[in-house]
Design a protein around this motif. Structure first.
Motif, PDB file in Angstrom:
ATOM      1  N   CYS B 141       0.811  -1.209   0.000  1.00  0.00           N
ATOM      2  CA  CYS B 141       0.000   0.000   0.000  1.00  0.00           C
ATOM      3  C   CYS B 141       0.849   1.264   0.000  1.00  0.00           C
ATOM      4  O   CYS B 141       0.320   2.362   0.134  1.00  0.00           O
ATOM      5  CB  CYS B 141      -0.928  -0.012   1.208  1.00  0.00           C
ATOM      6  SG  CYS B 141      -0.085  -0.345   2.759  1.00  0.00           S
ATOM      7  N   HIS B 142       2.165   1.142  -0.144  1.00  0.00           N
ATOM      8  CA  HIS B 142       3.031   2.315  -0.068  1.00  0.00           C
ATOM      9  C   HIS B 142       4.382   1.964  -0.696  1.00  0.00           C
ATOM     10  O   HIS B 142       4.732   0.790  -0.813  1.00  0.00           O
ATOM     11  CB  HIS B 142       3.260   2.712   1.390  1.00  0.00           C
ATOM     12  CG  HIS B 142       3.860   1.582   2.192  1.00  0.00           C
ATOM     13  ND1 HIS B 142       3.088   0.634   2.827  1.00  0.00           N
ATOM     14  CD2 HIS B 142       5.145   1.216   2.402  1.00  0.00           C
ATOM     15  CE1 HIS B 142       3.875  -0.261   3.392  1.00  0.00           C
ATOM     16  NE2 HIS B 142       5.130   0.060   3.160  1.00  0.00           N
ATOM     17  N   VAL B 175      -3.313   7.053   3.923  1.00  0.00           N
ATOM     18  CA  VAL B 175      -2.975   6.531   5.245  1.00  0.00           C
ATOM     19  C   VAL B 175      -1.516   6.070   5.304  1.00  0.00           C
ATOM     20  O   VAL B 175      -0.667   6.693   5.937  1.00  0.00           O
ATOM     21  CB  VAL B 175      -3.917   5.369   5.641  1.00  0.00           C
ATOM     22  CG1 VAL B 175      -3.607   4.911   7.059  1.00  0.00           C
ATOM     23  CG2 VAL B 175      -5.369   5.800   5.540  1.00  0.00           C
ATOM     24  N   CYS B 176      -1.223   4.981   4.605  1.00  0.00           N
ATOM     25  CA  CYS B 176       0.035   4.266   4.828  1.00  0.00           C
ATOM     26  C   CYS B 176       1.299   5.038   4.433  1.00  0.00           C
ATOM     27  O   CYS B 176       2.288   5.002   5.165  1.00  0.00           O
ATOM     28  CB  CYS B 176      -0.005   2.926   4.109  1.00  0.00           C
ATOM     29  SG  CYS B 176      -1.520   2.005   4.448  1.00  0.00           S
ATOM     30  N   TRP B 180       6.309   6.203   5.915  1.00  0.00           N
ATOM     31  CA  TRP B 180       7.563   5.756   5.305  1.00  0.00           C
ATOM     32  C   TRP B 180       8.349   6.914   4.726  1.00  0.00           C
ATOM     33  O   TRP B 180       7.906   7.567   3.773  1.00  0.00           O
ATOM     34  CB  TRP B 180       7.280   4.706   4.217  1.00  0.00           C
ATOM     35  CG  TRP B 180       7.228   3.330   4.788  1.00  0.00           C
ATOM     36  CD1 TRP B 180       8.253   2.442   4.834  1.00  0.00           C
ATOM     37  CD2 TRP B 180       6.118   2.679   5.423  1.00  0.00           C
ATOM     38  NE1 TRP B 180       7.848   1.284   5.457  1.00  0.00           N
ATOM     39  CE2 TRP B 180       6.553   1.398   5.832  1.00  0.00           C
ATOM     40  CE3 TRP B 180       4.802   3.064   5.712  1.00  0.00           C
ATOM     41  CZ2 TRP B 180       5.724   0.503   6.495  1.00  0.00           C
ATOM     42  CZ3 TRP B 180       3.988   2.174   6.370  1.00  0.00           C
ATOM     43  CH2 TRP B 180       4.440   0.911   6.754  1.00  0.00           C
TER      44      TRP B 180
END
Lengths: 115, 286
Positions: B141-142, B175-176, B180
């Motif tokens: 997701c990222h 969100v994710c 990072w």
């Protein structure tokens, strides 16, 4: 659902620790997930339980501490407790708090067994 | 000699008893290496505590720091573009590349495209003439710092030697990607005005992590009930210092101000400098 990636990172930290100081299994895994760390604790627990079988974490008890968020209010200068980033200062009602604690996601401690 | 008391008598002790010298009558072994560790350390039991205090994102953060140093050495200013799906990141990048090209001393530009599947976005960027690497994350997701390091090594910007701008278009997800670090100079959050002004409150971590908020598709404002002032106020609740630009890639409104912001910020990144590569790759090869 970035918690699955995070669970993978937790497992890697555990495996790295086992490479340095060999052990056979983890009896208890203690994590810290601050209220402002951006982690859904239930999802992280679910992800850890999903990846654990067949690894050093199989059968491990998972304890996740959730220290509250703290922030400095730029309006009144007080250090206050907050549950999320969108709350106003509980002391003066102003927005624009600068978070100071509860931001971390850490593996704190492992209780490990050799047999 | 008597082995018991060393009295020197071959017959026995002076008191007349005779010592039996032979196998000692005892059973059982002591084995200190049977556990998985194959060693026993005094003070450690078979169950023990390992104090780690290790940041779960530590491995990514170390790679991101290496990316940051790598970008700086090449004089590359990297921006991590984050938004929900459909906010217009790729359209904005295509307009940005065109506007940059119109500037005097246009910098080199490259794009890393993150999506779960397809090369559609990289194809759109390549159609502008700019190099792009598509990173498909599969179920991820990222983007993470390792993916960006691998992609950057394949871009001509890496061997260019005169610096430039690197745009990292993250997976569409509010969100994710907030957690990072990729080694960017700044996260730029893009929120289209069709999404609703309360997104900064619904997804506070992303707007807290961003340095700049681009409110996008503002050409549509006359057709919407979107409250610009309220949206900006919500964003500043979670991030008092966030900068805000109003842009439409489609009409071109605000694109120049966005390009000015980029060029001014990138100028702060400094010129490329000589550096030693600790990793195995050759400059100028893809």
């Amino acid at each position: 659902m970035h918690e699955l990636s995070l669970a993978g990172s937790v497992l890697k930290i555990v495996e790295d620790a086992a490479a340095r100081e060999p052990f056979r299994r983890v009896k208890r895994l203690q994590l810290e997930a601050g209220a402002l760390a951006g982690v859904e604790v239930q999802a992280l627990r679910f992800a850890l339980e999903a990846i654990a079988p067949g690894t050093l974490l199989a059968g491990a008890q998972i304890d996740i501490d959730e220290p509250p968020g703290r922030a400095l209010c730029t309006a009144c200068g007080q250090s206050v407790c907050i549950a999320s980033r969108v709350e106003p200062c509980p002391a003066c009602g102003a927005f624009g708090l600068r978070p100071t604690a509860g931001l971390e996601l850490k593996v704190r401690e492992l209780i490990v067994q050799d047999d | 000699m008597c082995v018991v008391c060393g009295c020197g008598s071959p017959e026995g002790h002076r008191d007349g008893t005779v010592e039996q010298v032979g196998p000692v009558a005892a059973q059982g072994d002591l084995h200190y290496g049977l556990g998985a560790a194959r060693v026993t350390v005094p003070g450690m039991t078979a169950e023990r505590a390992l104090r780690l205090e290790a940041d779960v994102l530590g491995a990514n953060d170390r790679l991101a720091a290496a990316n940051r140093a790598h970008f700086a050495a090449h004089g590359v200013a990297a921006y991590n573009l984050v938004s929900g799906p459909g906010a217009g990141k790729t359209a904005l990048l295509c307009a940005t590349i065109g506007a940059l090209r119109a500037r005097a001393q246009a910098p080199a530009v490259a794009v890393i495209e993150g999506d779960q599947q397809t090369c559609h976005d990289a194809d759109r960027i390549r159609a502008t003439g700019a190099p792009a690497i598509q990173v498909n994350t599969g179920k991820g997701c990222h983007l993470d710092a390792g993916m960006v390091a691998a992609a950057f090594g394949r871009l001509p910007l890496h061997g260019h030697g005169e610096g430039g701008l690197l745009f990292i278009e993250n997976v569409g997800n509010l969100v994710c990607p907030a957690m990072w670090d990729l080694g960017e100079r700044a996260k730029v959050a893009i929120l289209s005005v069709t999404e609703g002004e309360d997104k900064p409150l619904k997804y506070p971590d992303m707007f807290a992590a961003a340095r700049l908020l681009v409110l996008h598709k503002i050409d549509l404002l006359p057709h919407l009930d979107f409250d610009l002032a309220r949206c900006v106020a919500y964003a500043r609740r979670v991030n008092p210092g966030i900068e805000v630009l109003l842009v439409s890639a489609r009409s071109g409104q605000g694109v120049d101000a966005w390009v000015d912001w980029l060029l001014q910020d990138a100028a702060l990144a400094g010129a490329p400098h000589a550096h030693m590569h600790a990793h195995a790759h050759a400059h100028g090869t893809a």
